[in-house]
Write a protein that holds these residues in place. Structure first.
Motif, short mmCIF file in Angstrom:
data_model
loop_
_atom_site.label_atom_id
_atom_site.label_comp_id
_atom_site.label_asym_id
_atom_site.label_seq_id
_atom_site.Cartn_x
_atom_site.Cartn_y
_atom_site.Cartn_z
N GLN A 57 0.85 -1.19 0.00
CA GLN A 57 0.00 0.00 0.00
C GLN A 57 0.88 1.24 0.00
O GLN A 57 1.00 1.94 1.00
N PRO A 58 1.53 1.51 -1.15
CA PRO A 58 2.45 2.65 -1.20
C PRO A 58 1.73 3.98 -1.05
O PRO A 58 0.54 4.08 -1.36
N ALA A 59 2.47 4.94 -0.56
CA ALA A 59 1.95 6.31 -0.52
C ALA A 59 1.71 6.75 -1.96
O ALA A 59 2.19 6.13 -2.90
N HIS A 60 0.98 7.82 -2.14
CA HIS A 60 0.69 8.32 -3.48
C HIS A 60 1.99 8.49 -4.25
O HIS A 60 2.88 9.21 -3.83
N ARG A 61 2.10 7.78 -5.35
CA ARG A 61 3.29 7.88 -6.20
C ARG A 61 2.87 8.50 -7.52
O ARG A 61 1.87 8.12 -8.10
N THR A 62 3.69 9.43 -7.99
CA THR A 62 3.42 9.99 -9.31
C THR A 62 4.23 9.21 -10.32
O THR A 62 5.31 8.73 -10.03
N SER A 63 3.69 9.07 -11.49
CA SER A 63 4.35 8.31 -12.55
C SER A 63 4.17 9.03 -13.86
O SER A 63 3.14 9.64 -14.11
N GLU A 64 5.18 8.95 -14.70
CA GLU A 64 5.06 9.51 -16.04
C GLU A 64 4.39 8.53 -16.98
O GLU A 64 4.11 8.84 -18.11
N ARG A 65 4.13 7.31 -16.51
CA ARG A 65 3.50 6.29 -17.33
C ARG A 65 2.00 6.55 -17.38
O ARG A 65 1.39 6.81 -16.36
N PRO A 66 1.40 6.46 -18.55
CA PRO A 66 -0.05 6.64 -18.65
C PRO A 66 -0.80 5.60 -17.82
O PRO A 66 -0.26 4.54 -17.49
N ALA A 67 -2.05 5.89 -17.50
CA ALA A 67 -2.86 5.02 -16.65
C ALA A 67 -3.03 3.63 -17.24
O ALA A 67 -3.24 2.68 -16.51
N ASP A 68 -2.92 3.49 -18.56
CA ASP A 68 -3.10 2.17 -19.16
C ASP A 68 -1.86 1.30 -19.05
O ASP A 68 -1.84 0.16 -19.51
N GLY A 69 -0.80 1.82 -18.41
CA GLY A 69 0.40 1.03 -18.18
C GLY A 69 1.38 1.01 -19.33
O GLY A 69 2.43 0.42 -19.23
N THR A 70 1.04 1.68 -20.42
CA THR A 70 1.96 1.71 -21.56
C THR A 70 3.03 2.74 -21.30
O THR A 70 2.88 3.63 -20.47
N SER A 71 4.11 2.61 -22.02
CA SER A 71 5.16 3.61 -21.92
C SER A 71 5.45 4.13 -23.31
O SER A 71 5.08 3.52 -24.30
N HIS A 72 6.10 5.25 -23.37
CA HIS A 72 6.46 5.86 -24.64
C HIS A 72 7.97 5.97 -24.68
O HIS A 72 8.52 6.95 -24.19
N PRO A 73 8.66 4.98 -25.27
CA PRO A 73 10.11 5.00 -25.25
C PRO A 73 10.72 6.17 -25.98
O PRO A 73 11.86 6.49 -25.77
N ASP A 74 9.93 6.86 -26.80
CA ASP A 74 10.47 8.01 -27.51
C ASP A 74 10.11 9.32 -26.82
O ASP A 74 10.27 10.38 -27.38
N ALA A 75 9.64 9.24 -25.58
CA ALA A 75 9.30 10.44 -24.84
C ALA A 75 10.56 11.05 -24.25
O ALA A 75 11.44 10.36 -23.77
N VAL A 76 10.63 12.35 -24.28
CA VAL A 76 11.78 13.07 -23.75
C VAL A 76 11.27 14.27 -22.98
O VAL A 76 10.29 14.89 -23.35
N GLY A 77 11.95 14.62 -21.92
CA GLY A 77 11.61 15.84 -21.19
C GLY A 77 10.36 15.69 -20.36
O GLY A 77 10.38 15.08 -19.31
N ASP A 78 9.25 16.22 -20.84
CA ASP A 78 8.03 16.22 -20.04
C ASP A 78 7.24 14.93 -20.15
O ASP A 78 6.15 14.82 -19.62
#
Length: 87
Positions: A57-78
């Motif tokens: 039960q982790p404390a609120h964690r922020t993630s840059e990953r979208p809610a669907d669990g996918t990632s964008h390997p070509d994402a840079v910066g924001d």
């Protein structure tokens, strides 16, 4: 992260041919960088499962990953995908 630390990391990634700088000064993953993201994906997934097991039960964690669990390997910066990137 301070701007000097970020700049140093970008220099290291440029030297390692993981990213390249576009004419408009943005950065984008190279094909080698995209391969690294794909190769590291399973390790990221494993580490998330491991972290959840250690702290169910982790404390609120922020993630840059979208809610669907996918990632964008070509994402840079924001965390937004760079235009013209495959992915």
């Amino acid at each position: 992260m301070s701007s000097s630390v970020m700049r140093q990391r970008l220099i290291e990634l440029l030297d390692a041919h993981v990213v390249h700088q576009l004419p408009d000064s943005r950065y984008e993953l190279t094909p080698l960088g995209q391969d690294a993201c794909l190769a590291l994906g399973p390790l990221v997934q494993w580490s998330e499962r491991w972290a959840a097991m250690l702290d169910p039960q982790p404390a609120h964690r922020t993630s840059e990953r979208p809610a669907d669990g996918t990632s964008h390997p070509d994402a840079v910066g924001d965390g937004t995908p760079e235009r013209g990137s495959a992915g």
